[in-house]
Enzyme design. Sequence first.
Site, PDB file in Angstrom:
ATOM      1  N   THR A  12     -54.502  76.339 -39.697  1.00  0.00           N
ATOM      2  CA  THR A  12     -55.428  77.165 -40.469  1.00  0.00           C
ATOM      3  C   THR A  12     -56.156  78.108 -39.514  1.00  0.00           C
ATOM      4  OG1 THR A  12     -57.364  75.677 -40.356  1.00  0.00           O
ATOM      5  CG2 THR A  12     -55.738  75.272 -42.110  1.00  0.00           C
ATOM      6  N   GLY A  13     -56.423  79.315 -39.988  1.00  0.00           N
ATOM      7  CA  GLY A  13     -57.051  80.304 -39.121  1.00  0.00           C
ATOM      8  C   GLY A  13     -56.156  80.672 -37.960  1.00  0.00           C
ATOM      9  N   GLY A  14     -54.875  80.940 -38.272  1.00  0.00           N
ATOM     10  CA  GLY A  14     -53.882  81.125 -37.218  1.00  0.00           C
ATOM     11  C   GLY A  14     -53.598  82.556 -36.819  1.00  0.00           C
ATOM     12  N   GLY A  17     -57.136  84.136 -31.822  1.00  0.00           N
ATOM     13  CA  GLY A  17     -57.831  83.134 -31.024  1.00  0.00           C
ATOM     14  C   GLY A  17     -57.057  81.848 -30.791  1.00  0.00           C
ATOM     15  N   ILE A  18     -57.763  80.733 -30.894  1.00  0.00           N
ATOM     16  CA  ILE A  18     -57.188  79.420 -30.623  1.00  0.00           C
ATOM     17  C   ILE A  18     -56.066  79.087 -31.598  1.00  0.00           C
ATOM     18  CG2 ILE A  18     -57.697  76.934 -30.657  1.00  0.00           C
ATOM     19  CD1 ILE A  18     -60.512  77.722 -29.525  1.00  0.00           C
ATOM     20  N   GLY A  19     -56.234  79.424 -32.871  1.00  0.00           N
ATOM     21  CA  GLY A  19     -55.203  79.150 -33.869  1.00  0.00           C
ATOM     22  C   GLY A  19     -53.900  79.864 -33.551  1.00  0.00           C
ATOM     23  N   TYR A 149     -74.417  75.634 -37.201  1.00  0.00           N
ATOM     24  CA  TYR A 149     -73.099  75.527 -36.566  1.00  0.00           C
ATOM     25  C   TYR A 149     -72.940  74.177 -35.882  1.00  0.00           C
ATOM     26  CZ  TYR A 149     -69.113  76.699 -33.552  1.00  0.00           C
ATOM     27  OH  TYR A 149     -67.900  76.704 -32.912  1.00  0.00           O
TER      28      TYR A 149
END
Length: 248
Positions: A12-14, A17-19, A149
């Site tokens: 998810t959120g790919g 960044g990190i994804g 957060y």
Amino acid sequence: MNTFKNKLAIVTGGNSGIGYAAAKELITEGATVIITGRRKEAIEKAAEELGAIPFVADQGKLEDIESLKSKVENQFEKVDILFINAGITGTLGSIENMSSENFDQVMDINFRGAYFTLSKFIPLLNNGASVVFLSSVVASTYKPNSSVYQASKAALNSIAKTAAAELAPRKIRVNMVSPGPTKTNIMTKAGLDKKTLEGLDEWLIDQIPLKKMGTVEDVAKAVLYLSDNNLASFITGTEIIIDGGMAL
């Protein structure tokens, strides 16, 4: 090169960044990877670059999670690796001045969305599957002006450990990766300008024993390790902290 051949992974959120980095590592090792994101153009561009399968979905919306589950179930039936990565920092501010809108947005994506992504996909997880949550070192820090957060990530760690206990009978491992200062664009999205970001980077590097910022590849390799049933078969409910020694 074929560690994850015939394995299906969801990130998810790919699209950045990190994804994005994690999806790239998984694909390099032979996995079929579905990446999700909120912006159609961005997710399709990333998928084309990576050789991934795009799916437009907002982790903060339960109907999008249901749609993703239905697509995966109909097309692939089962999932081997689930990297729940999508998240936002929201706006910074004191508890006294925090808006309910910011609270709801951060919690909807970082906590509620992550929780129900796992919840909905549990029936689709193969026995022996791996689940990895993207947490953060802030889950165990209490810095001013970052209460929402920090709380969202602490809550995420709690459910990850509970899930590890619940899913252990099926040999499904659930772990967390918690980056410290990492070079991504998440702080730009939080509204910080270039000069402020440069000053923040310098201040952070001064606090890190290894005297450098982490990279998205550093985190992606930890995700890859935790997803590997040969290397990490006896690891569940564990948090890997990737912070250059900042917590020392």
